[in-house]
Design a protein around this motif. Structure first.
Motif, PDB file in Angstrom:
ATOM      1  N   ARG A 106     -12.897  83.764  69.681  1.00 12.54           N
ATOM      2  CA  ARG A 106     -12.942  83.061  70.963  1.00 12.54           C
ATOM      3  C   ARG A 106     -14.356  83.074  71.527  1.00 12.54           C
ATOM      4  NH1 ARG A 106      -9.893  84.438  76.719  1.00 12.54           N
ATOM      5  NH2 ARG A 106     -10.327  82.401  77.650  1.00 12.54           N
ATOM      6  N   THR A 107     -15.034  84.203  71.396  1.00  9.14           N
ATOM      7  CA  THR A 107     -16.407  84.314  71.886  1.00  9.14           C
ATOM      8  C   THR A 107     -17.328  83.341  71.152  1.00  9.14           C
ATOM      9  OG1 THR A 107     -16.088  86.635  72.495  1.00  9.14           O
ATOM     10  CG2 THR A 107     -18.360  85.889  72.177  1.00  9.14           C
ATOM     11  N   VAL A 108     -17.180  83.276  69.833  1.00  2.00           N
ATOM     12  CA  VAL A 108     -18.014  82.373  69.036  1.00  2.00           C
ATOM     13  C   VAL A 108     -17.731  80.914  69.404  1.00  2.00           C
ATOM     14  CG1 VAL A 108     -18.412  81.494  66.701  1.00  2.00           C
ATOM     15  CG2 VAL A 108     -18.297  83.962  67.105  1.00  2.00           C
ATOM     16  N   LEU A 109     -16.452  80.556  69.460  1.00  3.73           N
ATOM     17  CA  LEU A 109     -16.083  79.159  69.682  1.00  3.73           C
ATOM     18  C   LEU A 109     -16.437  78.689  71.094  1.00  3.73           C
ATOM     19  CD1 LEU A 109     -12.612  79.148  67.894  1.00  3.73           C
ATOM     20  CD2 LEU A 109     -14.684  77.985  67.117  1.00  3.73           C
ATOM     21  N   GLU A 110     -16.112  79.494  72.108  1.00  6.15           N
ATOM     22  CA  GLU A 110     -16.393  79.050  73.468  1.00  6.15           C
ATOM     23  C   GLU A 110     -17.885  79.163  73.794  1.00  6.15           C
ATOM     24  OE1 GLU A 110     -13.729  79.352  76.607  1.00  6.15           O
ATOM     25  OE2 GLU A 110     -12.035  80.001  75.374  1.00  6.15           O
ATOM     26  N   GLY A 111     -18.583  80.092  73.133  1.00  5.07           N
ATOM     27  CA  GLY A 111     -20.034  80.124  73.271  1.00  5.07           C
ATOM     28  C   GLY A 111     -20.653  78.857  72.703  1.00  5.07           C
TER      29      GLY A 111
ATOM     30  N   HIS B 112     -18.441  82.629  85.457  1.00  3.64           N
ATOM     31  CA  HIS B 112     -18.362  81.170  85.297  1.00  3.64           C
ATOM     32  C   HIS B 112     -19.600  80.494  85.889  1.00  3.64           C
ATOM     33  CE1 HIS B 112     -13.643  81.149  85.225  1.00  3.64           C
ATOM     34  NE2 HIS B 112     -14.152  81.436  84.042  1.00  3.64           N
ATOM     35  N   GLN B 113     -20.004  80.967  87.053  1.00  2.51           N
ATOM     36  CA  GLN B 113     -21.137  80.330  87.733  1.00  2.51           C
ATOM     37  C   GLN B 113     -22.405  80.416  86.910  1.00  2.51           C
ATOM     38  OE1 GLN B 113     -20.657  78.535  90.680  1.00  2.51           O
ATOM     39  NE2 GLN B 113     -22.615  77.737  89.925  1.00  2.51           N
ATOM     40  N   ALA B 114     -22.585  81.540  86.223  1.00  2.00           N
ATOM     41  CA  ALA B 114     -23.763  81.675  85.349  1.00  2.00           C
ATOM     42  C   ALA B 114     -23.731  80.627  84.242  1.00  2.00           C
ATOM     43  CB  ALA B 114     -23.814  83.079  84.760  1.00  2.00           C
ATOM     44  N   VAL B 115     -22.533  80.375  83.680  1.00  2.00           N
ATOM     45  CA  VAL B 115     -22.393  79.333  82.651  1.00  2.00           C
ATOM     46  C   VAL B 115     -22.697  77.968  83.253  1.00  2.00           C
ATOM     47  CG1 VAL B 115     -20.810  78.196  81.037  1.00  2.00           C
ATOM     48  CG2 VAL B 115     -20.661  80.682  81.386  1.00  2.00           C
ATOM     49  N   LEU B 116     -22.124  77.691  84.421  1.00  2.00           N
ATOM     50  CA  LEU B 116     -22.298  76.375  85.039  1.00  2.00           C
ATOM     51  C   LEU B 116     -23.743  76.115  85.435  1.00  2.00           C
ATOM     52  CD1 LEU B 116     -19.076  76.111  87.261  1.00  2.00           C
ATOM     53  CD2 LEU B 116     -19.417  75.572  84.844  1.00  2.00           C
ATOM     54  N   ASP B 117     -24.439  77.137  85.916  1.00  3.89           N
ATOM     55  CA  ASP B 117     -25.857  76.977  86.258  1.00  3.89           C
ATOM     56  C   ASP B 117     -26.671  76.607  85.014  1.00  3.89           C
ATOM     57  OD1 ASP B 117     -25.283  77.583  88.885  1.00  3.89           O
ATOM     58  OD2 ASP B 117     -25.996  79.660  88.757  1.00  3.89           O
TER      59      ASP B 117
ATOM     60  N   ARG C 281     -20.711  84.002  76.284  1.00  4.77           N
ATOM     61  CA  ARG C 281     -20.434  85.185  75.474  1.00  4.77           C
ATOM     62  C   ARG C 281     -20.233  86.417  76.357  1.00  4.77           C
ATOM     63  NH1 ARG C 281     -21.479  85.845  70.012  1.00  4.77           N
ATOM     64  NH2 ARG C 281     -21.769  83.905  68.857  1.00  4.77           N
ATOM     65  N   ARG C 282     -21.061  86.568  77.379  1.00  4.49           N
ATOM     66  CA  ARG C 282     -20.892  87.703  78.295  1.00  4.49           C
ATOM     67  C   ARG C 282     -19.549  87.618  79.009  1.00  4.49           C
ATOM     68  NH1 ARG C 282     -26.421  86.567  79.270  1.00  4.49           N
ATOM     69  NH2 ARG C 282     -25.915  85.409  81.170  1.00  4.49           N
ATOM     70  N   HIS C 283     -19.163  86.416  79.396  1.00  4.06           N
ATOM     71  CA  HIS C 283     -17.880  86.203  80.067  1.00  4.06           C
ATOM     72  C   HIS C 283     -16.720  86.583  79.154  1.00  4.06           C
ATOM     73  CE1 HIS C 283     -14.727  84.498  82.445  1.00  4.06           C
ATOM     74  NE2 HIS C 283     -14.552  83.446  81.674  1.00  4.06           N
ATOM     75  N   MET C 284     -16.762  86.153  77.905  1.00  4.29           N
ATOM     76  CA  MET C 284     -15.698  86.464  76.960  1.00  4.29           C
ATOM     77  C   MET C 284     -15.621  87.958  76.674  1.00  4.29           C
ATOM     78  SD  MET C 284     -14.027  83.709  76.026  1.00  4.29           S
ATOM     79  CE  MET C 284     -14.061  83.425  77.797  1.00  4.29           C
ATOM     80  N   GLU C 285     -16.772  88.605  76.561  1.00  2.00           N
ATOM     81  CA  GLU C 285     -16.793  90.048  76.294  1.00  2.00           C
ATOM     82  C   GLU C 285     -16.229  90.835  77.474  1.00  2.00           C
ATOM     83  OE1 GLU C 285     -20.876  90.478  75.341  1.00  2.00           O
ATOM     84  OE2 GLU C 285     -20.639  89.641  73.317  1.00  2.00           O
ATOM     85  N   ALA C 286     -16.501  90.377  78.700  1.00  2.00           N
ATOM     86  CA  ALA C 286     -15.933  91.034  79.886  1.00  2.00           C
ATOM     87  C   ALA C 286     -14.415  90.873  79.909  1.00  2.00           C
ATOM     88  CB  ALA C 286     -16.553  90.462  81.157  1.00  2.00           C
TER      89      ALA C 286
END
Length: 238
Positions: free
Chosen positions: A97-102, A189-194, A209-214
């Protein structure tokens, strides 16, 4: 009892459009996600048919689909049961999931339209404002991730992510049910969106990746708390 009524309503509402088999399938998927059908639970055709007020035929069809999805397995003397994921399987799922969503975030930084970026921001803002409404948080979180993945413009990636998300349903209720997790997720999420807004693919992928790991760390804690993971598993996984 409320869960049973909600499941019956979903089946009855779907009877006029989708087939009863499809409606039963969706109802059982929701029961797995909510924890009504926990890992190891037996899927008894007669009991499910009575509970959802349908015949056994659509129940049998739905169970076959769940088995094809990898959510159900047949155990000796027990019949169809909701699968239990081993610790290695959980780790492998979250790794994929981390690889794919990253990767989806990296691609979306290049291909997402301004309308999609605005929609993503609107969804995340609503998540931040909806307080402790767990059901709404879950819906919005799903919508945000689906919108981002669609914005990657890669049909094969979408198919792969959907397969991962389906299998993850076995793990039960969303990690957003933890009181501290939803505010953290909104910030992540906001970090991704920025990064998406800046068209910075590297930063978008790293933030996702950080979001998925959290989310993975929270999931493992939840599983440990309910006794699915025991002290034999490594602490550094948490």
């Amino acid at each position: 009892m409320n869960q049973d009524k909600e499941s019956m309503a979903r089946v009855q509402d779907g009877a006029g459009g989708a087939s009863q088999g499809e409606s039963v399938y969706v109802a059982l998927l929701n029961d797995v996600r909510s924890g009504v059908l926990a890992p190891g639970a037996r899927l008894l055709e007669t009991e499910i048919a009575q509970r959802l007020d349908v015949s056994r035929t659509p129940v049998r069809e739905a169970i076959r689909r769940l088995e094809a999805d990898g959510l159900v397995s047949h155990m000796p003397r027990a019949g169809a049961t909701v699968r239990r994921l081993s610790y290695p399987e959980i780790m492998e799922l979250y790794e994929m999931r981390t690889v794919l969503e990253g990767t989806a975030s990296r691609l979306a930084a290049r291909s997402a339209s301004e309308v999609e970026l605005d929609e993503l921001q609107s969804i995340n803002d609503e998540m931040g404002a909806c307080g402790g409404d767990g059901a709404r948080l879950f819906q919005l979180n799903q919508l945000l991730h689906r919108t981002l993945i669609d914005a990657a413009r890669n049909r094969f990636l979408v198919k792969s992510v959907n397969a991962i998300h389906t299998t993850l349903l076995i793990l039960g209720p969303s990690t957003l049910g933890r009181p501290d997790r939803a505010p953290e997720a909104v910030i992540e999420h906001q970090a991704v969106l920025d990064a998406l807004r800046s068209r910075d693919g590297d930063a978008a992928e790293a933030a996702m990746r950080r979001h998925m790991e959290a989310a993975q760390r929270t999931r493992l804690r939840m599983l440990r708390d309910i006794g699915i993971l025991d002290d034999s598993y490594p602490e550094d996984a948490l």
